[in-house]
Write a protein that holds these residues in place. Structure first.
Motif, PDB file in Angstrom:
ATOM      1  N   ASP A   8       2.006  27.840  67.914  1.00 14.48           N
ATOM      2  CA  ASP A   8       1.607  29.234  68.148  1.00 14.48           C
ATOM      3  C   ASP A   8       0.597  29.701  67.116  1.00 14.48           C
ATOM      4  OD1 ASP A   8       3.642  29.553  70.212  1.00 14.48           O
ATOM      5  OD2 ASP A   8       5.091  29.545  68.565  1.00 14.48           O
TER       6      ASP A   8
ATOM      7  N   ARG B  12       6.271  37.005  57.853  1.00 14.16           N
ATOM      8  CA  ARG B  12       6.066  37.811  59.066  1.00 14.16           C
ATOM      9  C   ARG B  12       6.012  36.917  60.302  1.00 14.16           C
ATOM     10  NH1 ARG B  12       2.063  40.275  55.932  1.00 14.16           N
ATOM     11  NH2 ARG B  12       0.416  39.391  57.242  1.00 14.16           N
ATOM     12  N   GLN B  13       5.303  35.791  60.179  1.00  7.04           N
ATOM     13  CA  GLN B  13       5.148  34.891  61.323  1.00  7.04           C
ATOM     14  C   GLN B  13       6.483  34.248  61.712  1.00  7.04           C
ATOM     15  OE1 GLN B  13       2.220  35.145  62.757  1.00  7.04           O
ATOM     16  NE2 GLN B  13       1.565  36.377  60.999  1.00  7.04           N
ATOM     17  N   LYS B  14       7.262  33.875  60.722  1.00 13.66           N
ATOM     18  CA  LYS B  14       8.562  33.254  60.986  1.00 13.66           C
ATOM     19  C   LYS B  14       9.516  34.261  61.641  1.00 13.66           C
ATOM     20  CE  LYS B  14       8.137  28.993  59.326  1.00 13.66           C
ATOM     21  NZ  LYS B  14       8.360  27.798  60.165  1.00 13.66           N
ATOM     22  N   GLU B  15       9.428  35.527  61.204  1.00 12.14           N
ATOM     23  CA  GLU B  15      10.268  36.564  61.814  1.00 12.14           C
ATOM     24  C   GLU B  15       9.973  36.722  63.306  1.00 12.14           C
ATOM     25  OE1 GLU B  15       9.546  40.051  59.495  1.00 12.14           O
ATOM     26  OE2 GLU B  15      10.919  39.460  57.886  1.00 12.14           O
ATOM     27  N   MET B  16       8.714  36.456  63.671  1.00 15.14           N
ATOM     28  CA  MET B  16       8.322  36.552  65.085  1.00 15.14           C
ATOM     29  C   MET B  16       8.577  35.251  65.843  1.00 15.14           C
ATOM     30  SD  MET B  16       4.814  38.833  65.031  1.00 15.14           S
ATOM     31  CE  MET B  16       3.971  38.007  63.670  1.00 15.14           C
ATOM     32  N   GLY B  17       9.135  34.265  65.147  1.00 20.40           N
ATOM     33  CA  GLY B  17       9.471  32.999  65.797  1.00 20.40           C
ATOM     34  C   GLY B  17       8.278  32.103  66.066  1.00 20.40           C
ATOM     35  N   LYS B  18       7.196  32.307  65.329  1.00 21.88           N
ATOM     36  CA  LYS B  18       5.981  31.504  65.558  1.00 21.88           C
ATOM     37  C   LYS B  18       6.180  30.055  65.102  1.00 21.88           C
ATOM     38  CE  LYS B  18       3.114  34.803  67.022  1.00 21.88           C
ATOM     39  NZ  LYS B  18       2.020  35.327  66.202  1.00 21.88           N
TER      40      LYS B  18
END
Length: 282
Positions: free
Chosen positions: A49, A16-22
């Protein structure tokens, strides 16, 4: 703060975090957290982030079963320390099966000789255990940046070499040693010292500071003799080793060469508790 208790929960969270570019900063620990650990997360907070911790006592890096058994564990306390710090977004607390799904044993690594110096001489296989758990955690957490304290300087060098060899996409950052008011390097093992012995152990850092002055004017054999004399006069303390090594190769030296960086390393056993420290010689 998210508490992630198994590999699947972690993977879903990371996805989920990678999908948001974190951008993810990570510092793995074996628990028994103190301000030294928090300094890693404070550093990570500056340039990421998302900051992730892990708490896992890795069985494959202990040569002594008794040492593994005695290692302090208090996960509830660790979680509270992380929550109260406000520095960490998630903590991963895996079971052994999450890290070693088939067999609890280390991979074999080539660290270019770094593993045979200092700690490696008395702890065969220790750094294979370190490399195995850190590589697996990196593959699961997928951090952009990872942070390790310079107190374990050899471990830091080993991890940098492992990342280079395995071509892992993570940048390794060394964070300066955080010390108690009396100069003692913060360590989970300090909890095993009573207050009087903790106070007396300030002699370790005081000696390293003396070494930093002496190395400008004395030969290495003379420095080693002085350090040996200091600890022969300390009650309940045994000097396991003191040496000066090249910071890049970690090989011990008996002579200072120009244009090289050196670091002094020391291990002192205080009432059965093994304390390590080091200092850059500037």
């Amino acid at each position: 703060m998210e508490v992630l208790k198994n590999k699947k929960t972690l993977q879903d969270f990371i996805e989920r975090q990678k999908e948001m570019g974190k951008r993810i900063g990570f510092a793995p620990t074996m628990g028994a957290l103190h301000n030294g650990h928090l300094s890693l997360y404070a550093e990570a907070r500056k340039e990421n982030d998302l900051v992730i911790s892990s708490v896992f006592v890795n069985p494959t890096q202990f040569n002594n079963a008794e040492d593994l058994k005695k290692y302090p564990r208090d996960v509830k306390k660790d979680i509270k320390i992380l929550e109260d710090s406000g520095l960490v977004d998630a903590v991963y607390i895996p079971e052994v099966i999450d890290i070693y799904p088939e067999k609890t044993e280390s991979k074999s690594y080539n660290f270019g000789g770094l593993e045979h110096e200092m700690e490696g001489k008395s702890r065969p296989g220790h750094f294979d255990g370190v490399g195995t758990v850190v590589e697996e955690l990196f593959r699961q957490v997928k951090p952009d940046n990872a942070y390790f304290g310079e107190k374990d300087f050899q471990q830091l060098a080993i991890i940098k070499k492992m990342v280079e060899n395995q071509k892992l996409p993570v940048k390794i950052h060394g964070v300066p040693i955080l010390r108690a008011e009396n100069g003692l390097a913060l360590s989970s093992r300090n909890q095993r010292l009573d207050p009087e012995r903790r106070k007396a152990s300030k002699i370790i850092y005081e000696t390293l500071k003396e070494v930093n002055d002496w190395f400008r004017v004395l030969s290495i054999p003379e420095i080693k003799a002085r350090v040996k004399d200091i600890f022969e006069n300390q009650r309940g303390m045994e000097l396991e080793y003191f040496l000066i090594a090249d910071e890049k190769t970690l090989q011990e030296t008996d002579f200072f060469y120009k244009n090289r960086n050196y670091r002094a390393f020391i291990v002192v056993v205080v009432d059965g508790v093994r304390l390590i420290d080091n200092i850059h010689l500037d």
